[in-house]
Design a protein around this motif. Structure first.
Motif, PDB file in Angstrom:
ATOM      1  N   VAL A 169     -27.378   0.811  89.748  1.00  0.00           N
ATOM      2  CA  VAL A 169     -26.016   1.181  90.132  1.00  0.00           C
ATOM      3  C   VAL A 169     -25.910   1.209  91.653  1.00  0.00           C
ATOM      4  O   VAL A 169     -26.732   1.829  92.332  1.00  0.00           O
ATOM      5  CB  VAL A 169     -25.619   2.555  89.552  1.00  0.00           C
ATOM      6  CG1 VAL A 169     -24.214   2.943  90.020  1.00  0.00           C
ATOM      7  CG2 VAL A 169     -25.678   2.528  88.023  1.00  0.00           C
ATOM      8  N   ALA A 170     -24.877   0.535  92.162  1.00  0.00           N
ATOM      9  CA  ALA A 170     -24.541   0.558  93.587  1.00  0.00           C
ATOM     10  C   ALA A 170     -23.102   1.028  93.712  1.00  0.00           C
ATOM     11  O   ALA A 170     -22.287   0.823  92.800  1.00  0.00           O
ATOM     12  CB  ALA A 170     -24.714  -0.820  94.214  1.00  0.00           C
ATOM     13  N   ALA A 171     -22.770   1.655  94.827  1.00  0.00           N
ATOM     14  CA  ALA A 171     -21.423   2.197  94.995  1.00  0.00           C
ATOM     15  C   ALA A 171     -20.921   1.998  96.415  1.00  0.00           C
ATOM     16  O   ALA A 171     -21.697   1.998  97.373  1.00  0.00           O
ATOM     17  CB  ALA A 171     -21.405   3.687  94.647  1.00  0.00           C
ATOM     18  N   TYR A 172     -19.590   1.840  96.502  1.00  0.00           N
ATOM     19  CA  TYR A 172     -18.912   1.782  97.799  1.00  0.00           C
ATOM     20  C   TYR A 172     -17.669   2.652  97.720  1.00  0.00           C
ATOM     21  O   TYR A 172     -16.837   2.492  96.821  1.00  0.00           O
ATOM     22  CB  TYR A 172     -18.506   0.346  98.150  1.00  0.00           C
ATOM     23  CG  TYR A 172     -17.484   0.265  99.264  1.00  0.00           C
ATOM     24  CD1 TYR A 172     -17.837   0.560 100.578  1.00  0.00           C
ATOM     25  CD2 TYR A 172     -16.159  -0.073  98.986  1.00  0.00           C
ATOM     26  CE1 TYR A 172     -16.904   0.513 101.597  1.00  0.00           C
ATOM     27  CE2 TYR A 172     -15.212  -0.138 100.010  1.00  0.00           C
ATOM     28  CZ  TYR A 172     -15.594   0.169 101.306  1.00  0.00           C
ATOM     29  OH  TYR A 172     -14.658   0.133 102.310  1.00  0.00           O
ATOM     30  N   ASP A 173     -17.559   3.592  98.632  1.00  0.00           N
ATOM     31  CA  ASP A 173     -16.367   4.430  98.736  1.00  0.00           C
ATOM     32  C   ASP A 173     -16.317   4.985 100.153  1.00  0.00           C
ATOM     33  O   ASP A 173     -17.108   5.863 100.501  1.00  0.00           O
ATOM     34  CB  ASP A 173     -16.406   5.579  97.722  1.00  0.00           C
ATOM     35  CG  ASP A 173     -15.085   6.331  97.628  1.00  0.00           C
ATOM     36  OD1 ASP A 173     -14.385   6.427  98.661  1.00  0.00           O
ATOM     37  OD2 ASP A 173     -14.758   6.833  96.536  1.00  0.00           O
ATOM     38  N   ILE A 185     -28.679   5.983  93.050  1.00  0.00           N
ATOM     39  CA  ILE A 185     -27.604   5.032  93.324  1.00  0.00           C
ATOM     40  C   ILE A 185     -27.774   4.432  94.716  1.00  0.00           C
ATOM     41  O   ILE A 185     -28.014   5.143  95.686  1.00  0.00           O
ATOM     42  CB  ILE A 185     -26.244   5.713  93.190  1.00  0.00           C
ATOM     43  CG1 ILE A 185     -26.031   6.163  91.736  1.00  0.00           C
ATOM     44  CG2 ILE A 185     -25.107   4.791  93.625  1.00  0.00           C
ATOM     45  CD1 ILE A 185     -24.843   7.047  91.541  1.00  0.00           C
ATOM     46  N   GLU A 186     -27.650   3.113  94.808  1.00  0.00           N
ATOM     47  CA  GLU A 186     -27.685   2.435  96.100  1.00  0.00           C
ATOM     48  C   GLU A 186     -26.314   2.568  96.742  1.00  0.00           C
ATOM     49  O   GLU A 186     -25.309   2.153  96.165  1.00  0.00           O
ATOM     50  CB  GLU A 186     -28.049   0.965  95.921  1.00  0.00           C
ATOM     51  CG  GLU A 186     -28.132   0.200  97.233  1.00  0.00           C
ATOM     52  CD  GLU A 186     -28.426  -1.268  97.045  1.00  0.00           C
ATOM     53  OE1 GLU A 186     -28.674  -1.944  98.055  1.00  0.00           O
ATOM     54  OE2 GLU A 186     -28.394  -1.748  95.888  1.00  0.00           O
ATOM     55  N   TRP A 187     -26.263   3.155  97.917  1.00  0.00           N
ATOM     56  CA  TRP A 187     -24.999   3.407  98.605  1.00  0.00           C
ATOM     57  C   TRP A 187     -24.760   2.322  99.650  1.00  0.00           C
ATOM     58  O   TRP A 187     -25.613   2.108 100.514  1.00  0.00           O
ATOM     59  CB  TRP A 187     -25.028   4.784  99.262  1.00  0.00           C
ATOM     60  CG  TRP A 187     -23.668   5.253  99.635  1.00  0.00           C
ATOM     61  CD1 TRP A 187     -23.105   5.234 100.866  1.00  0.00           C
ATOM     62  CD2 TRP A 187     -22.692   5.791  98.751  1.00  0.00           C
ATOM     63  NE1 TRP A 187     -21.830   5.732 100.810  1.00  0.00           N
ATOM     64  CE2 TRP A 187     -21.553   6.080  99.530  1.00  0.00           C
ATOM     65  CE3 TRP A 187     -22.675   6.050  97.379  1.00  0.00           C
ATOM     66  CZ2 TRP A 187     -20.399   6.626  98.973  1.00  0.00           C
ATOM     67  CZ3 TRP A 187     -21.523   6.591  96.836  1.00  0.00           C
ATOM     68  CH2 TRP A 187     -20.410   6.874  97.626  1.00  0.00           C
TER      69      TRP A 187
END
Length: 333
Positions: A169-173, A185-187
């Motif tokens: 899981v990777a996230a962008y916010d 989680i990969e940020w």
């Protein structure tokens, strides 16, 4: 003092109604066309104190037509159907019910993801049409990377579900600090970096001027070949023409869409004819549990303001834009 509440729908879950009735409120529901014109007509002819807004548009004209209107609460979190600026200009707070439908929307996201990866809707249709079409090109999600655009309450739950499936899981916010994310989680600091990693891209952002058409042809082109797009946010976040083109030429493997740019979706939309698209009619938050929680939250929002002028920073979307004098007699949380 009896308060009059307009609910811009034909019903409200019993949990919310019980609270309004307990406080002696008079509640008005839509009973005619159920559209923006009916909302404006009611507000122009009734002394309404508060609006609980569902999906029908609450326009500037409707807001301006009702001198008695003091507070608006969305039945949910997306306020793109409410003219927040018109409310703000009159010092009317606009509340939301954050988290009330997060579990249901997250579960719908997972359902659409699985259905798109395994072509469930298409094969179901084939069997119902009398054909035994055993597709053998489904995608196993374990080991693939989920890219989350938006890491609020729904995004966090989707991350948890997909980690349990064995996905990365990777996230962008840009509105969430990296240290608030799970260590699993990969940020990523920018959208392009997220896109290049996302075998499955899942959208969890509100519709604003900056997110409208956030995912267009350029962004879709940066996804790995054969990626899946899932949208349980708002249809307008995606450039629909670009999405259709990417699905048609095979750059995208599939899409799972609970929201579309036009709702109801047009009869001639190519999305309706695509076997690699799973469609649901914007019902991600429409479970009994979520509807009860949203109704209760919205009722509490309007009653808290009408009775005690309570303003909760986490629930009022125009909190910082309200005129200073509005805060004078309020209880700020």
């Amino acid at each position: 003092m009896q308060h009059t509440i307009l609910v811009t729908a034909r019903t409200l879950d019993a949990a919310g109604m019980a609270l309004l009735e307990q406080e002696g409120c008079r509640t008005i529901f839509l009973s005619g066309a159920g559209d923006a014109a009916e909302v404006e007509a009611i507000l122009g002819n009734e002394k309404v104190d508060a609006v609980i807004s569902r999906t029908v548009d609450l326009s500037a004209g409707a807001i301006q037509s009702c001198a008695s209107l003091k507070v608006v609460s969305k039945h949910g979190v997306g306020v793109s159907n409410i003219d927040v600026q018109a409310c703000t200009s009159r010092g009317i707070p606009v509340f939301v019910t954050p988290g009330a439908n997060a579990q249901s929307v997250a579960e719908m996201t997972l359902g659409l993801m699985l259905a798109a990866a395994r072509s469930l809707a298409h094969m179901d249709g084939e069997i119902r049409a009398g054909r035994w079409t055993r597709l053998q090109n489904g995608l196993e999600l374990k080991g693939r990377t989920l890219g989350l655009v938006g890491f609020g309450q729904v995004g966090r739950l989707v991350a948890k579900f997909c980690l349990a499936l064995g996905m990365r899981v990777a996230a962008y916010d840009p509105h969430v600090k990296e240290d608030s994310a799970s260590g699993e989680i990969e940020w990523l600091a920018d959208l392009d970096s997220l896109l290049s990693r996302s075998d499955v891209l899942s959208l969890h952002v509100p519709l604003t001027s900056s997110t409208r058409s956030l995912i267009a042809a350029e962004q879709l082109g940066k996804l790995p070949s054969g990626a899946i797009l899932v949208n349980t946010a708002r249809g307008e976040v995606v450039d629909e023409d670009a999405l259709i083109a990417a699905l048609a030429d095979g750059r995208l493997y599939a899409a799972g869409l609970d929201t579309t740019a036009e709702e109801p979706i047009a009869a001639d939309s190519p999305l309706r004819r695509m076997s690699n698209v799973v469609l649901t009619p914007h019902v991600g938050g429409s479970t009994h549990a979520a509807l009860a929680a949203m109704a209760l939250g919205a009722a509490r929002n309007v009653l808290g303001y009408l009775k005690h002028q309570t303003l909760d920073r986490d629930r009022v979307v125009n909190f910082n834009q309200l005129q200073p004098e509005v805060h004078g007699g309020t209880h700020v949380l």
